[in-house]
Scaffold this motif. Structure first.
Motif, PDB file in Angstrom:
ATOM      1  N   UNK A   1       0.831  -1.202   0.000  1.00  0.00           N
ATOM      2  CA  UNK A   1       0.000   0.000   0.000  1.00  0.00           C
ATOM      3  C   UNK A   1       0.871   1.261   0.000  1.00  0.00           C
ATOM      4  N   UNK A   2       2.023   1.210   0.652  1.00  0.00           N
ATOM      5  CA  UNK A   2       2.962   2.338   0.617  1.00  0.00           C
ATOM      6  C   UNK A   2       3.489   2.534  -0.802  1.00  0.00           C
ATOM      7  N   UNK A   3       3.749   1.440  -1.507  1.00  0.00           N
ATOM      8  CA  UNK A   3       4.271   1.555  -2.874  1.00  0.00           C
ATOM      9  C   UNK A   3       3.202   2.080  -3.840  1.00  0.00           C
ATOM     10  N   UNK A   4       1.964   1.710  -3.627  1.00  0.00           N
ATOM     11  CA  UNK A   4       0.875   2.283  -4.428  1.00  0.00           C
ATOM     12  C   UNK A   4       0.767   3.782  -4.128  1.00  0.00           C
ATOM     13  N   UNK A   5       0.967   4.156  -2.877  1.00  0.00           N
ATOM     14  CA  UNK A   5       0.927   5.568  -2.496  1.00  0.00           C
ATOM     15  C   UNK A   5       2.090   6.338  -3.119  1.00  0.00           C
ATOM     16  N   UNK A   6       3.245   5.705  -3.221  1.00  0.00           N
ATOM     17  CA  UNK A   6       4.388   6.339  -3.902  1.00  0.00           C
ATOM     18  C   UNK A   6       4.052   6.554  -5.375  1.00  0.00           C
ATOM     19  N   UNK A   7       3.445   5.566  -5.989  1.00  0.00           N
ATOM     20  CA  UNK A   7       3.033   5.683  -7.391  1.00  0.00           C
ATOM     21  C   UNK A   7       2.074   6.861  -7.546  1.00  0.00           C
TER      22      UNK A   7
ATOM     23  N   UNK B   1      -7.597   1.299  -3.295  1.00  0.00           N
ATOM     24  CA  UNK B   1      -6.670   0.629  -2.380  1.00  0.00           C
ATOM     25  C   UNK B   1      -6.884   1.115  -0.947  1.00  0.00           C
ATOM     26  N   UNK B   2      -7.122   2.412  -0.780  1.00  0.00           N
ATOM     27  CA  UNK B   2      -7.397   2.949   0.563  1.00  0.00           C
ATOM     28  C   UNK B   2      -8.657   2.315   1.136  1.00  0.00           C
ATOM     29  N   UNK B   3      -9.711   2.280   0.347  1.00  0.00           N
ATOM     30  CA  UNK B   3     -10.969   1.703   0.839  1.00  0.00           C
ATOM     31  C   UNK B   3     -10.801   0.243   1.223  1.00  0.00           C
ATOM     32  N   UNK B   4     -10.128  -0.507   0.379  1.00  0.00           N
ATOM     33  CA  UNK B   4      -9.904  -1.929   0.664  1.00  0.00           C
ATOM     34  C   UNK B   4      -9.070  -2.094   1.932  1.00  0.00           C
ATOM     35  N   UNK B   5      -7.990  -1.315   2.048  1.00  0.00           N
ATOM     36  CA  UNK B   5      -7.118  -1.440   3.212  1.00  0.00           C
ATOM     37  C   UNK B   5      -7.796  -1.006   4.503  1.00  0.00           C
TER      38      UNK B   5
END
Length: 159
Positions: free
Chosen positions: A93-99, A139-143
């Motif tokens: 999730x951090x890597x998706x946030x970096x993207x 991704x935020x909602x799922x997490x």
């Protein structure tokens, strides 16, 4: 909700409140100002077309071009996830946030291009950034859903 769960990470309040503060600051140019400009244009549709175009241009330039304001919120979010030993959120999730953080910078050229891929409605500045943002939001909602379901029943949230 994200701030509440960021408080549960190893570095708790520091990153949680940095994330909350940065999101709050980003809302003014990123959402509030464009919303007011669009409402001003919609309030009196009989106004001159030139004035309406100016208000709509202001709306979309501000909305798309100010996405970089939210970059300051992604940094503490990413740091909290990568430094967390409690494993509240998965590292991917951090890597998706970096993207998402990186693609926010492609919105900056909207102030310099009137048409083409880097205009406010262009293929790169608007559509690529929007597509990545939608993936990130999902991704935020799922997490958040998974994090809530994984927490122990009756757990008290940190102050």
């Amino acid at each position: 909700l994200m701030t509440v769960h960021l408080k549960r990470t190893t570095h708790g309040k520091t990153f949680a409140y940095a994330f909350l503060f940065a999101q709050t600051v980003g809302v003014t140019p990123g959402l509030l100002l464009p919303g007011v400009a669009m409402l001003a244009g919609a309030l009196r549709p009989e106004r001159s077309p030139e004035l309406l175009v100016t208000l709509y241009d202001m709306t979309f330039l501000t909305f798309v071009g100010s996405l970089g304001c939210f970059v300051t919120a992604y940094i503490p979010l990413i740091a909290a996830i990568l430094l967390d030993k409690n494993k509240i959120f998965p590292r991917w999730f951090a890597y998706v946030s970096i993207w998402n953080l990186v693609t926010e910078f492609v919105a900056v050229p909207v102030f310099f291009f009137r048409d083409g891929a880097f205009a406010w409605d262009g293929a790169i500045s608007f559509w690529v950034d929007t597509a990545v943002f939608v993936v990130w939001q999902n991704a935020i909602l799922i997490q958040l859903f998974r994090t809530i379901n994984r927490q122990p029943p009756g757990m008290a949230y940190p102050d």
